[in-house]
Design a protein around this motif. Structure first.
Motif, PDB file in Angstrom:
ATOM      1  N   ASP A 142      15.871-134.002  55.491  1.00 44.53           N
ATOM      2  CA  ASP A 142      16.366-133.583  54.175  1.00 44.53           C
ATOM      3  C   ASP A 142      16.730-132.108  54.133  1.00 44.53           C
ATOM      4  O   ASP A 142      17.572-131.693  53.338  1.00 44.53           O
ATOM      5  CB  ASP A 142      15.316-133.875  53.096  1.00 44.53           C
ATOM      6  N   GLU A 143      16.059-131.323  54.990  1.00 44.46           N
ATOM      7  CA  GLU A 143      16.323-129.878  54.993  1.00 44.46           C
ATOM      8  C   GLU A 143      17.603-129.616  55.791  1.00 44.46           C
ATOM      9  O   GLU A 143      17.566-129.117  56.920  1.00 44.46           O
ATOM     10  CB  GLU A 143      15.133-129.121  55.588  1.00 44.46           C
ATOM     11  N   LYS A 144      18.726-129.931  55.194  1.00 42.61           N
ATOM     12  CA  LYS A 144      20.021-129.811  55.873  1.00 42.61           C
ATOM     13  C   LYS A 144      20.355-128.368  56.254  1.00 42.61           C
ATOM     14  O   LYS A 144      21.115-128.124  57.193  1.00 42.61           O
ATOM     15  CB  LYS A 144      21.134-130.364  54.975  1.00 42.61           C
ATOM     16  N   ASN A 145      19.795-127.412  55.531  1.00 44.37           N
ATOM     17  CA  ASN A 145      20.145-126.009  55.758  1.00 44.37           C
ATOM     18  C   ASN A 145      19.180-125.281  56.687  1.00 44.37           C
ATOM     19  O   ASN A 145      19.340-124.080  56.906  1.00 44.37           O
ATOM     20  CB  ASN A 145      20.220-125.255  54.428  1.00 44.37           C
ATOM     21  N   LEU A 146      18.184-125.990  57.218  1.00 46.29           N
ATOM     22  CA  LEU A 146      17.193-125.330  58.071  1.00 46.29           C
ATOM     23  C   LEU A 146      17.140-126.000  59.429  1.00 46.29           C
ATOM     24  O   LEU A 146      16.973-127.223  59.527  1.00 46.29           O
ATOM     25  CB  LEU A 146      15.808-125.387  57.406  1.00 46.29           C
ATOM     26  N   HIS A 147      17.274-125.198  60.496  1.00 47.02           N
ATOM     27  CA  HIS A 147      17.172-125.721  61.855  1.00 47.02           C
ATOM     28  C   HIS A 147      16.244-124.837  62.668  1.00 47.02           C
ATOM     29  O   HIS A 147      16.316-123.600  62.590  1.00 47.02           O
ATOM     30  CB  HIS A 147      18.544-125.780  62.529  1.00 47.02           C
ATOM     31  N   PHE A 148      15.373-125.469  63.452  1.00 43.12           N
ATOM     32  CA  PHE A 148      14.382-124.752  64.259  1.00 43.12           C
ATOM     33  C   PHE A 148      14.635-124.994  65.745  1.00 43.12           C
ATOM     34  O   PHE A 148      14.943-126.115  66.157  1.00 43.12           O
ATOM     35  CB  PHE A 148      12.971-125.233  63.902  1.00 43.12           C
ATOM     36  N   GLU A 149      14.516-123.923  66.539  1.00 41.06           N
ATOM     37  CA  GLU A 149      14.597-124.021  67.995  1.00 41.06           C
ATOM     38  C   GLU A 149      13.413-123.279  68.610  1.00 41.06           C
ATOM     39  O   GLU A 149      13.120-122.145  68.215  1.00 41.06           O
ATOM     40  CB  GLU A 149      15.904-123.429  68.527  1.00 41.06           C
ATOM     41  N   SER A 150      12.750-123.905  69.594  1.00 37.77           N
ATOM     42  CA  SER A 150      11.620-123.267  70.266  1.00 37.77           C
ATOM     43  C   SER A 150      12.014-122.675  71.618  1.00 37.77           C
ATOM     44  O   SER A 150      11.156-122.230  72.370  1.00 37.77           O
ATOM     45  CB  SER A 150      10.484-124.282  70.469  1.00 37.77           C
ATOM     46  N   THR A 151      13.307-122.669  71.914  1.00 38.16           N
ATOM     47  CA  THR A 151      13.793-122.166  73.196  1.00 38.16           C
ATOM     48  C   THR A 151      13.852-120.639  73.189  1.00 38.16           C
ATOM     49  O   THR A 151      14.389-120.039  72.252  1.00 38.16           O
ATOM     50  CB  THR A 151      15.209-122.713  73.484  1.00 38.16           C
ATOM     51  N   GLY A 152      13.315-120.008  74.243  1.00 40.80           N
ATOM     52  CA  GLY A 152      13.461-118.566  74.373  1.00 40.80           C
ATOM     53  C   GLY A 152      14.920-118.197  74.611  1.00 40.80           C
ATOM     54  O   GLY A 152      15.595-118.855  75.405  1.00 40.80           O
ATOM     55  N   MET A 153      15.417-117.203  73.926  1.00 40.96           N
ATOM     56  CA  MET A 153      16.837-116.878  74.003  1.00 40.96           C
ATOM     57  C   MET A 153      17.064-115.382  74.172  1.00 40.96           C
ATOM     58  O   MET A 153      16.285-114.557  73.695  1.00 40.96           O
ATOM     59  CB  MET A 153      17.571-117.333  72.732  1.00 40.96           C
ATOM     60  N   THR A 154      18.159-115.046  74.850  1.00 48.41           N
ATOM     61  CA  THR A 154      18.672-113.683  74.846  1.00 48.41           C
ATOM     62  C   THR A 154      19.503-113.514  73.580  1.00 48.41           C
ATOM     63  O   THR A 154      19.772-114.483  72.859  1.00 48.41           O
ATOM     64  CB  THR A 154      19.565-113.438  76.069  1.00 48.41           C
ATOM     65  N   VAL A 155      19.943-112.296  73.317  1.00 49.07           N
ATOM     66  CA  VAL A 155      20.805-112.077  72.157  1.00 49.07           C
ATOM     67  C   VAL A 155      22.121-112.823  72.327  1.00 49.07           C
ATOM     68  O   VAL A 155      22.660-113.394  71.373  1.00 49.07           O
ATOM     69  CB  VAL A 155      21.047-110.569  71.933  1.00 49.07           C
ATOM     70  N   ASP A 156      22.643-112.864  73.545  1.00 46.46           N
ATOM     71  CA  ASP A 156      23.863-113.640  73.799  1.00 46.46           C
ATOM     72  C   ASP A 156      23.633-115.125  73.526  1.00 46.46           C
ATOM     73  O   ASP A 156      24.506-115.817  72.992  1.00 46.46           O
ATOM     74  CB  ASP A 156      24.337-113.448  75.240  1.00 46.46           C
ATOM     75  N   ASP A 157      22.448-115.628  73.902  1.00 46.32           N
ATOM     76  CA  ASP A 157      22.107-117.020  73.616  1.00 46.32           C
ATOM     77  C   ASP A 157      22.082-117.286  72.111  1.00 46.32           C
ATOM     78  O   ASP A 157      22.503-118.344  71.641  1.00 46.32           O
ATOM     79  CB  ASP A 157      20.747-117.375  74.205  1.00 46.32           C
ATOM     80  N   LEU A 158      21.585-116.313  71.352  1.00 47.01           N
ATOM     81  CA  LEU A 158      21.517-116.467  69.896  1.00 47.01           C
ATOM     82  C   LEU A 158      22.920-116.600  69.303  1.00 47.01           C
ATOM     83  O   LEU A 158      23.143-117.396  68.380  1.00 47.01           O
ATOM     84  CB  LEU A 158      20.784-115.279  69.264  1.00 47.01           C
ATOM     85  N   ASP A 159      23.849-115.832  69.839  1.00 48.13           N
ATOM     86  CA  ASP A 159      25.240-115.939  69.393  1.00 48.13           C
ATOM     87  C   ASP A 159      25.764-117.354  69.647  1.00 48.13           C
ATOM     88  O   ASP A 159      26.389-117.977  68.776  1.00 48.13           O
ATOM     89  CB  ASP A 159      26.095-114.912  70.124  1.00 48.13           C
ATOM     90  N   LYS A 160      25.479-117.882  70.831  1.00 47.98           N
ATOM     91  CA  LYS A 160      25.918-119.242  71.167  1.00 47.98           C
ATOM     92  C   LYS A 160      25.219-120.277  70.299  1.00 47.98           C
ATOM     93  O   LYS A 160      25.841-121.256  69.847  1.00 47.98           O
ATOM     94  CB  LYS A 160      25.659-119.514  72.645  1.00 47.98           C
ATOM     95  N   ALA A 161      23.922-120.077  70.065  1.00 47.41           N
ATOM     96  CA  ALA A 161      23.163-121.033  69.253  1.00 47.41           C
ATOM     97  C   ALA A 161      23.705-121.092  67.831  1.00 47.41           C
ATOM     98  O   ALA A 161      23.755-122.174  67.218  1.00 47.41           O
ATOM     99  CB  ALA A 161      21.680-120.645  69.238  1.00 47.41           C
ATOM    100  N   MET A 162      24.118-119.957  67.286  1.00 46.18           N
ATOM    101  CA  MET A 162      24.686-119.958  65.939  1.00 46.18           C
ATOM    102  C   MET A 162      26.027-120.677  65.910  1.00 46.18           C
ATOM    103  O   MET A 162      26.348-121.389  64.950  1.00 46.18           O
ATOM    104  CB  MET A 162      24.803-118.530  65.407  1.00 46.18           C
ATOM    105  N   ARG A 163      26.803-120.512  66.970  1.00 44.25           N
ATOM    106  CA  ARG A 163      28.084-121.234  67.041  1.00 44.25           C
ATOM    107  C   ARG A 163      27.847-122.745  67.139  1.00 44.25           C
ATOM    108  O   ARG A 163      28.536-123.540  66.494  1.00 44.25           O
ATOM    109  CB  ARG A 163      28.899-120.730  68.233  1.00 44.25           C
ATOM    110  N   ILE A 164      26.864-123.143  67.941  1.00 45.40           N
ATOM    111  CA  ILE A 164      26.536-124.568  68.077  1.00 45.40           C
ATOM    112  C   ILE A 164      26.063-125.129  66.738  1.00 45.40           C
ATOM    113  O   ILE A 164      26.495-126.210  66.307  1.00 45.40           O
ATOM    114  CB  ILE A 164      25.459-124.765  69.158  1.00 45.40           C
TER     115      ILE A 164
END
Length: 313
Positions: A142-164
Motif C-alpha cells: 500500500d505504501e506506493k511512495n516508499l521503497h527500501f533497499e538494504s544494499t550498500g551503495m556508492t553515491v553513483d549507485d544511489l543515482d542509478k537506484a533513483m533512476r531505477i
C-alpha cells in the motif's frame, strides 16, 4: 531536474567545455525560475512533523536541501527519521540502509502505521505469524511512495537506484526524498577516514542538488564522554556534515545523563530529546524538544494529542 525523467536538451558546444560541465556549471535563469516555483509550491515541503521545527524552518525541508540527523548509538536517529517519513507519505521516498534488514525496517514502519506494540509486532513477524505477515505485506504494497533497499551503495549507485525507482515504481516521476542510514556506510573510501567521509557527504549533497530531492543523511556521532558524546556542531563537525547541511538535527537521551540520579534517569526511559541546531530557512531559529516514545515507535511531542498525530494524510 524535471519532475519526470526525460532526454536532455541538445547541449551548446563551447570550446574546451564538455556537455557534462555545461550542465553542471550553468543553469539558465528560466530554469532557475522554474526550480524556485517548484521548490516553493505549497505542499512541496518535507515536514519534520515537530511543530517547533516546522515553524522554525517555514514548513520543513525543500527540494535540493540536506537534512543531517546526528547522535550517538541508540539515541533514536533512525526512529526519528522513520516518523518523519511516516508523516510525509505523499512524498516519493527511497530509503537505503545497509545497516538494516527488511524485517527491521518494514517491521518498525508497519508498527508505527498500525499503532501497535513494536517489540511484540516484530516478534510476531519473526515467529512467522501468518496474520501479522499478511498485514505487514499489505502495508508494504500500500505504501506506493516508499521503497527500501538494504544494499550498500556508492553515491553513483544511489543515482542509478533513483533512476531505477523512478521508472519501475513511479511511472517516470522522480523520487522526492532520499534517505541514507548511515553516512559512513556509503561505499567507497575508508569507512573511518575523515577525508573520505567528508568526500562522501559532499558527493551526496551534490547528488540531491542535481536531482532536486530532499536528502536525509543519518550519522552516528562519536561515543565520547558524557551523555551526549561529541556534540553535533563541535567535535563531530568533520563527520556530521555541519558545513554541508541545510538542517542539522541532533538526538540524545536524558536517561544516559550520568549526572542525574537513578530515579530521574528512569523517568526519562521512554523519551528522546531532539535539537535543531542548524537551520538555513527563515531567520535561522533553533529549537529543542523532548519527545515521548510510544510502544508503537511513534514519537509524540508535548501538547499534541494522539488524534492530531494521524498518519492518514
Amino acid at each position: 531536474m524535471p519532475d519526470r525523467l526525460s532526454p536532455p536538451a541538445p547541449a551548446v558546444e563551447i570550446d574546451g567545455i564538455s556537455p557534462a560541465d555545461l550542465e553542471r556549471l550553468f543553469t539558465p535563469k528560466d530554469e532557475q525560475v522554474q526550480r524556485m516555483k517548484h521548490d516553493l509550491h505549497a505542499g512541496n515541503e518535507w515536514t519534520f512533523g515537530i511543530r517547533k521545527f516546522d515553524e522554525a524552518t517555514l514548513g520543513g525541508a525543500r527540494p535540493g536541501q540536506l537534512v543531517t540527523v546526528i547522535g550517538k548509538s541508540h539515541t533514536g536517529k533512525t526512529l526519528l527519521a522513520l516518523n518523519m517519513v511516516a508523516r510525509n507519505r505523499g512524498h516519493r521516498t527511497l530509503w537505503v540502509s545497509p545497516d538494516e534488514t527488511e524485517i527491521m525496517f518494514w517491521g518498525r514502519y508497519s508498527a508505527i502505521r498500525l499503532e501497535i506494540d513494536q517489540k511484540d509486532w516484530i516478534g510476531r513477524l519473526i515467529r512467522e505469524d501468518q496474520t501479522a505477515w499478511g498485514r505487514a505485506s499489505q502495508i508494504m504494497h500500500d505504501e506506493k511512495n516508499l521503497h527500501f533497499e538494504s544494499t550498500g551503495m556508492t553515491v553513483d549507485d544511489l543515482d542509478k537506484a533513483m533512476r531505477i525507482a523512478s521508472v519501475t515504481l513511479w511511472g517516470g516521476q522522480r523520487p522526492q526524498v532520499l534517505v541514507y542510514d548511515y553516512l559512513e556506510l556509503i561505499r567507497g573510501g575508508g569507512a573511518g577516514d575523515a577525508a573520505s567521509v567528508q568526500a562522501k557527504i559532499e558527493s551526496f549533497k551534490q547528488l540531491i542538488s542535481d536531482w532536486r530531492v530532499v536528502g536525509v543523511m543519518i550519522h552516528q556521532s562519536g561515543r565520547g564522554s558524557g551523555n551526549r558524546g561529541q556534540a553535533g556542531g563541535i567535535d563531530a563537525g568533520r563527520y556530521a556534515s555541519t558545513s554541508e547541511s541545510h538542517f542539522l538535527i541532533e538526538t540524545w537521551r536524558r536517561l544516559e545523563d550520568t549526572t542525574l540520579d537513578e530515579d530521574t534517569r528512569a523517568f526519562y526511559e521512554n523519551e528522546i530529546s531532539v535539537g535543531l541546531w542548524k537551520n538555513k530557512a527563515g531567520d535561522g531559529a533553533k529549537a529543542e524538544v523532548n519527545l515521548t516514545i510510544d510502544e508503537s515507535g511513534r514519537l509524540l511531542e508535548p501538547g499534541v494529542t494522539w488524534e492530531q498525530m494521524s498518519l492518514d494524510a
